[in-house]
Design an enzyme around this catalytic site. Sequence first.
Site, PDB file in Angstrom:
ATOM      1  N   CYS A  52      84.865  13.370  40.315  1.00 60.61           N
ATOM      2  CA  CYS A  52      85.105  12.099  39.627  1.00 60.61           C
ATOM      3  C   CYS A  52      85.576  11.062  40.643  1.00 60.61           C
ATOM      4  O   CYS A  52      86.521  11.315  41.388  1.00 60.61           O
ATOM      5  CB  CYS A  52      86.146  12.303  38.529  1.00 60.61           C
ATOM      6  N   CYS A  55      89.469  10.089  39.681  1.00 59.11           N
ATOM      7  CA  CYS A  55      90.627  10.986  39.804  1.00 59.11           C
ATOM      8  C   CYS A  55      90.408  12.150  40.768  1.00 59.11           C
ATOM      9  O   CYS A  55      91.345  12.886  41.067  1.00 59.11           O
ATOM     10  CB  CYS A  55      91.027  11.530  38.434  1.00 59.11           C
ATOM     11  N   CYS A 101      85.005  12.367  32.026  1.00 56.65           N
ATOM     12  CA  CYS A 101      85.851  13.250  32.830  1.00 56.65           C
ATOM     13  C   CYS A 101      86.975  13.775  31.948  1.00 56.65           C
ATOM     14  O   CYS A 101      87.678  12.997  31.301  1.00 56.65           O
ATOM     15  CB  CYS A 101      86.414  12.474  34.015  1.00 56.65           C
ATOM     16  N   CYS A 104      90.583  12.365  33.404  1.00 50.63           N
ATOM     17  CA  CYS A 104      91.031  10.960  33.361  1.00 50.63           C
ATOM     18  C   CYS A 104      90.254  10.128  32.354  1.00 50.63           C
ATOM     19  O   CYS A 104      90.501   8.923  32.248  1.00 50.63           O
ATOM     20  CB  CYS A 104      90.944  10.340  34.754  1.00 50.63           C
ATOM     21  N   CYS A 124      73.081  13.521  32.664  1.00 45.44           N
ATOM     22  CA  CYS A 124      72.517  12.344  33.328  1.00 45.44           C
ATOM     23  C   CYS A 124      73.699  11.463  33.731  1.00 45.44           C
ATOM     24  O   CYS A 124      74.310  10.807  32.885  1.00 45.44           O
ATOM     25  CB  CYS A 124      71.600  11.642  32.331  1.00 45.44           C
TER      26      CYS A 124
END
Length: 136
Positions: A52, A55, A101, A104, A124
């Site tokens: 991510c 984070c 995510c 976060c 995707c």
Amino acid sequence: MGNPADQDKKLILQERKNKLSPQSYHITQEAGTEPPFTGPHLNEKRDGAFACVVCGQELFSSRAKYDSGSGWPSFYEPVIQDAVNVHEDMSHGMVRTEVICASCEAHLGHVFPDGPKPSGLRFCINGHALEFIPEE
Ligand code: FE
């Protein structure tokens, strides 16, 4: 003065805005989408992890990455089940399943039921939502 929780949230969002590129901020915090074939990592073929961009949580492995032809980095599964959360997204006149995510709540992209075996899923994911960490 807002309440402390609002103030904290404002501060967190301001910190993210300072740290992230405008594209990464728009995609992860405002549920944006990069135009196809424009984002990073699309042709990334090295072994490694995709984390991510907000984070740093590891989300996808290069082992599950494949070329879907869609113009966005595509994966058939997350690195572990709990790395991402999904929920229905009714925006833009479509019913899609949003991928966020789990750590976060950054918007990452969408998941579609037209992926390859073994999962049959296509995650995707916007390249600007990801950071690539090559394997040593
Ligand atoms: Fe995150």
